[in-house]
Design an enzyme around this catalytic site. Structure first.
Site, short mmCIF file in Angstrom:
data_model
loop_
_atom_site.label_atom_id
_atom_site.label_comp_id
_atom_site.label_asym_id
_atom_site.label_seq_id
_atom_site.Cartn_x
_atom_site.Cartn_y
_atom_site.Cartn_z
N HIS A 247 -11.47 -17.12 60.74
CA HIS A 247 -10.39 -16.24 60.29
C HIS A 247 -10.76 -14.78 60.56
O HIS A 247 -11.82 -14.31 60.18
CB HIS A 247 -10.12 -16.44 58.79
CG HIS A 247 -8.95 -15.63 58.29
ND1 HIS A 247 -7.67 -16.11 58.26
CD2 HIS A 247 -8.88 -14.35 57.81
CE1 HIS A 247 -6.86 -15.19 57.78
NE2 HIS A 247 -7.58 -14.10 57.50
N GLU A 354 10.08 -7.96 39.02
CA GLU A 354 10.11 -6.61 39.58
C GLU A 354 9.58 -6.56 41.01
O GLU A 354 9.98 -5.68 41.79
CB GLU A 354 9.31 -5.66 38.69
CG GLU A 354 9.92 -5.40 37.34
CD GLU A 354 9.58 -6.47 36.29
OE1 GLU A 354 10.14 -6.42 35.18
OE2 GLU A 354 8.74 -7.36 36.62
N HIS A 404 12.75 4.84 29.85
CA HIS A 404 11.92 4.55 28.67
C HIS A 404 10.46 4.94 28.93
O HIS A 404 9.54 4.18 28.66
CB HIS A 404 12.01 3.08 28.29
CG HIS A 404 13.36 2.68 27.76
ND1 HIS A 404 14.51 2.85 28.48
CD2 HIS A 404 13.72 2.13 26.57
CE1 HIS A 404 15.55 2.42 27.78
NE2 HIS A 404 15.10 1.99 26.61
N ARG A 462 14.36 7.63 26.98
CA ARG A 462 15.14 6.75 26.10
C ARG A 462 16.00 7.54 25.11
O ARG A 462 17.20 7.30 24.97
CB ARG A 462 14.19 5.83 25.33
CG ARG A 462 14.89 4.88 24.39
CD ARG A 462 13.88 4.07 23.61
NE ARG A 462 14.49 2.94 22.90
CZ ARG A 462 13.80 2.01 22.26
NH1 ARG A 462 12.48 2.08 22.20
NH2 ARG A 462 14.41 1.03 21.65
#
Length: 606
Positions: A247, A354, A404, A462
């Protein structure tokens, strides 16, 4: 046809070996395992035009296993799509890099950090859908990278959004970098996993061109589809095939000659005719600048900057048809719900994933959309490798919004307090960072992020804060606002977002003690307003930065890097592990409150 494609696969193998030996580095064995797959795609299946890398109405190939870049370059060379000498692989000024980047015009998104290609393919599929282009997207993954959870985030998203034109091809060559891959040649494991996420699957011998072509034909009828291809790493060369320890290792000159002898003489590749997917007319370029948003606040009103962001997104949705928004299951907190309700076809719920959200946004941006991905600031850290790679992809418009942020969120506690985000985005090359402090600046800066080039981050708060700006105030990128100034100023306080209001309160308290200070709202954290900061450094005794962020990597560091040679910079920021509590309690405990600022000024006056 079959013989011609087999010759093409062998020719790709020969070229890969020559390229990597000449470069003295690279991953030839990872390329040899997928030679038949690449030959079938580029020289038979895909509808594309080798003369036009910018074409939209064509099929797309994403090399998620980016270390196999040499076989991509080999295919493009043999198709006469590139004219750079393939033996320039990995040389300093060559676009044929060790892993694909947009330095080569055929590469739309940088790959090589494994597990990211399928998310980008999702975004490209969505962009095609929005633009009415019935093209297919082929994403080639390795079996080793399927250990990345982001692959399965992307698989879930593709199924939920019925991305029927998406085809994932998994090259199951059974060998990873340091040893066998987790499931070696058990291709049914991958088949079951994709099926569990709602995909159609086809298992094949990845070196049987008949099986490959049949699978690609079948994939046109269902989708999303995963083709699970059993292959041999190093296929075609006896001393490489299925052997560990190769590899990322090029062959020596002697080994190359031996391998080329096994692969046979150079062969003509399969004939290739340019093909398109129907007719596509690009949308007209906007001739006039987008008009300024109508903003309606009264001075002193209480408004959260996250509300201003959401209001502006909704307004911009009408003005910018290319604007799309993604959210990570917090749209009622980030306020992207306003856009979602008005433009449901351009809003994509990404749920609590996410990484895929960021990768999908990149794919959308790479194909002409103004993509905006939103979540709590703290959760964007989970997607940081995708954000980092997006930086290498250099999209025209890719927006992230973190809401937030900081200890000012209050009682939710430290797991929810984004305190690393400014540092994260400051480290991304070419990024822009904007941080509004009131409703007016939030709306104005939201419009600015849709205009700014590259990756842009906007940080929202927030809680509600007083409106301090007039509705017609402008906020250019790279600017700042000097809110209080006089010739008698002793120090300059530089704040952004929530701490602007603490600084203003401290100003009044200090003024009552006959101490005048300068207050600057550094709403543009990157780039900073260097001229204004340098002037303040020259005219006052020192700089105090105040930020709701860890002390490392944020506003304070940015300011210090700019003016520390001109004046001392004292940083007020979060330095201890936060606790749950009321916002005002937390601002005070962690040294960024009105009182903390006043104490620091008085200390410096002694």
């Amino acid at each position: 046809m079959m013989k011609s494609l087999q010759n093409t696969a062998q020719q790709l193998r020969r070229l890969v070996i020559r390229m990597t030996t000449e470069a003295g580095s690279g991953h030839p064995t990872s390329c040899l395992s997928c030679a038949e797959i690449v030959a079938a795609l580029f020289f038979h299946e895909m509808r594309w035009d080798p003369s036009d890398p910018k074409a939209r109405n064509v099929d797309t190939f994403i090399l998620s296993k980016g270390h196999a870049a040499p076989i991509l370059w080999a295919a493009l060379w043999e198709a006469k799509a590139i004219h750079e000498d393939p033996l320039s692989l990995r040389k300093l000024d060559s676009s044929l890099e060790g892993h694909p980047t947009p330095n080569n015009p055929w590469v739309k998104v940088a790959t090589g950090s494994l597990g990211q290609g399928l998310a980008a393919a999702n975004g490209i599929a969505l962009a095609n859908r929005l633009d009415g282009i019935d093209a297919r997207i082929y994403c080639l993954l390795g079996d080793g990278e399927c250990s990345e959870g982001s692959v399965w985030e992307a698989a879930q998203f593709a199924s939920l959004n019925h991305l029927s034109n998406l085809v994932a091809i998994v090259d199951v060559n059974a060998l990873a970098q340091s040893g066998p891959a987790p499931y070696q040649h058990d291709i049914e494991v991958f088949s079951r996993r994709f099926q569990s996420f709602g995909w159609e699957t086809i298992t094949i011998d990845g070196h049987d061109l008949g099986a490959i072509l049949s699978a690609l034909e079948q994939a046109k009828k269902t989708g999303p589809t995963a083709i699970i291809a059993k292959t041999e790493k190093g296929k075609g060369v006896s001393f490489l095939e299925g052997k560990e320890g190769w590899h990322g290792k090029p062959l020596s000159q002697e080994e190359m000659e031996k391998a080329l002898a096994e692969l046979g003489e150079d062969q003509a590749v399969a004939p290739l005719e340019p093909r398109r997917v129907g007719h596509y007319t690009p949308p007209p370029q906007q001739k006039k600048p987008t008009p300024a948003l109508a903003v309606d606040y009264a001075l002193g009103d209480q408004a959260a900057t996250r509300d201003g962001f959401g209001n502006a997104l909704k307004k911009l949705g009408e003005l910018l048809p290319e604007l799309v928004v993604l959210d990570g299951d917090v749209k009622n907190s980030t306020r992207t719900e306003y856009f979602a309700e008005a433009y449901p076809d351009r809003f994509f719920e990404s749920y609590i994933a996410e990484q895929n959200m960021a990768g999908t946004a990149l794919g959308l941006a790479a194909y002409g959309k103004i993509a905006c991905a939103t979540s709590f600031a703290c959760f964007l850290s989970r997607a940081y490798d995708f954000i980092r790679m997006a930086g290498h992809s250099r999209p025209s418009h890719l927006i992230f919004c973190g809401s937030h942020a900081g200890v000012s969120i209050g009682k939710d506690g430290p797991s929810q307090m984004g305190l690393e985000d400014l540092a994260m985005f400051r480290a991304v090359s070419g990024s822009t960072i904007l941080y509004p402090c009131d409703g007016v600046s939030a709306e104005r800066l939201t419009q600015q992020v849709t205009k700014a080039q590259g990756i842009v981050y906007i940080r929202t708060t927030r809680g509600k804060t007083p409106v301090i700006y007039a509705n017609d105030e402008e906020f250019p990128v790279g600017g700042s606002k000097t809110l209080c100034a006089s010739k008698e100023d002793k120090f300059t306080i530089i704040a952004a977002g929530i701490t602007v209001h603490e600084a203003l309160a401290a100003y009044e308290e200090l003024k009552s003690k006959e101490i005048l200070v300068r207050i600057i709202d550094a709403y543009s954290i990157k780039p900073l307003d260097q001229e204004t900061l340098a002037k303040a450094a020259h005219e006052t005794q020192g700089i105090i930065t105040v930020e709701d962020h860890w002390i490392d990597g944020g506003l304070g560091d940015a300011v210090a890097a700019t003016v520390s040679a001109l004046a001392p910079v004292h940083r007020l920021a979060i330095t201890a592990e936060p606790r749950s509590g009321k916002p005002e309690e937390l601002l005070e405990r962690y040294g960024i409150s009105q009182q903390a600022i006043t104490r620091k000024i008085l200390e410096l006056m002694d």
